[in-house]
Design a protein around this motif. Structure first.
Motif, PDB file in Angstrom:
ATOM      1  N   VAL A  20      36.639  55.926  26.871  1.00 58.82           N
ATOM      2  CA  VAL A  20      36.015  57.107  26.245  1.00 58.82           C
ATOM      3  C   VAL A  20      36.589  58.397  26.845  1.00 58.82           C
ATOM      4  CG1 VAL A  20      33.828  58.386  26.112  1.00 58.82           C
ATOM      5  CG2 VAL A  20      33.907  55.982  25.436  1.00 58.82           C
ATOM      6  N   LEU A  21      36.747  58.434  28.159  1.00 60.16           N
ATOM      7  CA  LEU A  21      37.291  59.642  28.800  1.00 60.16           C
ATOM      8  C   LEU A  21      38.723  59.913  28.341  1.00 60.16           C
ATOM      9  CD1 LEU A  21      35.872  59.362  32.440  1.00 60.16           C
ATOM     10  CD2 LEU A  21      35.067  60.838  30.585  1.00 60.16           C
ATOM     11  N   LYS A  22      39.483  58.838  28.126  1.00 64.79           N
ATOM     12  CA  LYS A  22      40.855  58.976  27.644  1.00 64.79           C
ATOM     13  C   LYS A  22      40.859  59.578  26.240  1.00 64.79           C
ATOM     14  CE  LYS A  22      45.037  56.134  27.018  1.00 64.79           C
ATOM     15  NZ  LYS A  22      45.064  55.744  25.600  1.00 64.79           N
ATOM     16  N   ASP A  23      39.937  59.115  25.392  1.00 67.42           N
ATOM     17  CA  ASP A  23      39.839  59.632  24.025  1.00 67.42           C
ATOM     18  C   ASP A  23      39.450  61.116  24.029  1.00 67.42           C
ATOM     19  OD1 ASP A  23      39.882  58.999  21.127  1.00 67.42           O
ATOM     20  OD2 ASP A  23      37.786  59.619  21.240  1.00 67.42           O
ATOM     21  N   ILE A  24      38.515  61.478  24.926  1.00 72.75           N
ATOM     22  CA  ILE A  24      38.074  62.879  25.027  1.00 72.75           C
ATOM     23  C   ILE A  24      39.240  63.760  25.490  1.00 72.75           C
ATOM     24  CG2 ILE A  24      36.564  64.443  26.340  1.00 72.75           C
ATOM     25  CD1 ILE A  24      34.448  62.144  26.327  1.00 72.75           C
ATOM     26  N   GLU A  25      40.011  63.241  26.437  1.00 72.68           N
ATOM     27  CA  GLU A  25      41.163  63.979  26.967  1.00 72.68           C
ATOM     28  C   GLU A  25      42.227  64.161  25.879  1.00 72.68           C
ATOM     29  OE1 GLU A  25      41.972  62.695  31.022  1.00 72.68           O
ATOM     30  OE2 GLU A  25      44.104  63.103  30.609  1.00 72.68           O
ATOM     31  N   GLU A  26      42.452  63.123  25.106  1.00 69.54           N
ATOM     32  CA  GLU A  26      43.450  63.198  24.025  1.00 69.54           C
ATOM     33  C   GLU A  26      43.042  64.194  22.943  1.00 69.54           C
ATOM     34  OE1 GLU A  26      45.288  58.714  24.591  1.00 69.54           O
ATOM     35  OE2 GLU A  26      44.028  59.110  22.841  1.00 69.54           O
ATOM     36  N   LYS A  27      41.738  64.461  22.851  1.00 69.85           N
ATOM     37  CA  LYS A  27      41.265  65.464  21.886  1.00 69.85           C
ATOM     38  C   LYS A  27      41.243  66.861  22.523  1.00 69.85           C
ATOM     39  CE  LYS A  27      38.520  62.574  18.791  1.00 69.85           C
ATOM     40  NZ  LYS A  27      38.465  61.178  19.239  1.00 69.85           N
ATOM     41  N   HIS A  28      41.721  66.957  23.750  1.00 73.66           N
ATOM     42  CA  HIS A  28      41.794  68.229  24.490  1.00 73.66           C
ATOM     43  C   HIS A  28      40.434  68.889  24.660  1.00 73.66           C
ATOM     44  CE1 HIS A  28      46.097  67.796  24.203  1.00 73.66           C
ATOM     45  NE2 HIS A  28      45.982  67.655  22.896  1.00 73.66           N
ATOM     46  N   ILE A  29      39.428  68.052  24.891  1.00 73.65           N
ATOM     47  CA  ILE A  29      38.085  68.578  25.169  1.00 73.65           C
ATOM     48  C   ILE A  29      37.875  68.493  26.684  1.00 73.65           C
ATOM     49  CG2 ILE A  29      35.604  68.196  24.852  1.00 73.65           C
ATOM     50  CD1 ILE A  29      36.353  66.968  22.083  1.00 73.65           C
TER      51      ILE A  29
END
Ligand code: MN
Length: 245
Positions: A20-29
């Motif tokens: 989940v943290l990786k996905d959030i990071e990839e969305k630049h949040i």
């Protein structure tokens, strides 16, 4: 327009948290808010707490964060407590029970189960009469909220009761709707202090689902001799709560 992510109910499942943290990071949040139940149930509570403490701007308390810091006769709870240790326990103990901000002129309250009671549980199917309690005023801000986001039930949804919006971000580490991690993204004009009569503007709430390696997580729990492994494995694989027949 700003964006932030809301995660909840990690329950020591580090495999899901990292996905989940990786996905959030990839969305630049960059801003993340956590709605509690960081630890317990899954094998790696200590690591989950350390990461949440480091990465989240705001963390509120869940019912498991309460269980893990209070006297119990449950052997399982004690196993998880031993993983956590005294310092992290002190961290869980001091967490606030809700967080309130202005989202595009609307009062948004975020909490684990309800703003004034971490054990008050409502589902999508619960009557509006009971769910409306989640909008009640708090000691810090005696106003009804317009939007409430919560965790606790491990099942994501967005609904409305009249013009009040209620959403659940689902669970990162122990989803019980289907076995894919979930979290939410909120976007709008964000102000730290809420004031009545501020101009209303557009906002958005999105539920995101992130697949992760369920079998790897179960293998780690097995290697650590985690108690209630069978129940945990079944829940991660089937998303059916152990208490439900
Ligand atoms: Mn939970």
């Amino acid at each position: 327009m700003e964006r932030f992510a809301i995660i909840s109910d990690i329950h020591g499942n580090l495999t899901a948290l990292n996905a989940v943290l990786k996905d959030i990071e990839e969305k630049h949040i960059s801003k993340i808010i956590c709605l509690g139940d960081i630890a317990g149930k899954g094998p790696r509570s200590a690591e989950a707490i350390d990461i949440i403490k480091e990465r989240c701007a705001v963390v509120v308390k869940g019912n498991w964060d309460y269980f893990l810091t209070h006297v119990t006769d449950s052997e399982t709870i004690w196993w998880h407590r031993r993983q956590i240790g005294a310092e992290r326990e002190a961290y869980l103990k001091q967490l606030p029970e809700y967080y309130e901000i202005s989202l595009s002129g609307y009062l948004l309250r975020l909490c684990h189960a309800s703003p004034n009671d971490i054990f008050y549980r409502v589902h999508l199917t619960t009557s509006n009469e009971k769910r409306i309690k989640l909008f009640e005023e708090t000691p810090t801000l005696p106003c009804l909220s317009d939007i409430v986001g919560y965790g606790d039930i491990h099942g994501a949804y967005i609904d409305n009761i009249g013009d009040k919006v209620l959403f659940n971000v689902g669970s990162v580490g122990n989803p019980l709707d289907f076995n894919v991690a979930s979290y939410a993204i909120v976007e709008g004009n964000i102000e730290a202090d809420w004031l009545p009569n501020r101009d209303k503007s557009a906002y958005g709430i999105t539920i995101c689902r992130v697949p992760y390696d369920v079998e790897l997580e179960i293998k780690i729990a097995e290697e650590m001799n985690m108690p209630e492994l069978i129940d945990y494995s079944n829940e991660l694989r089937t998303a059916i709560y152990r208490g439900r027949k």
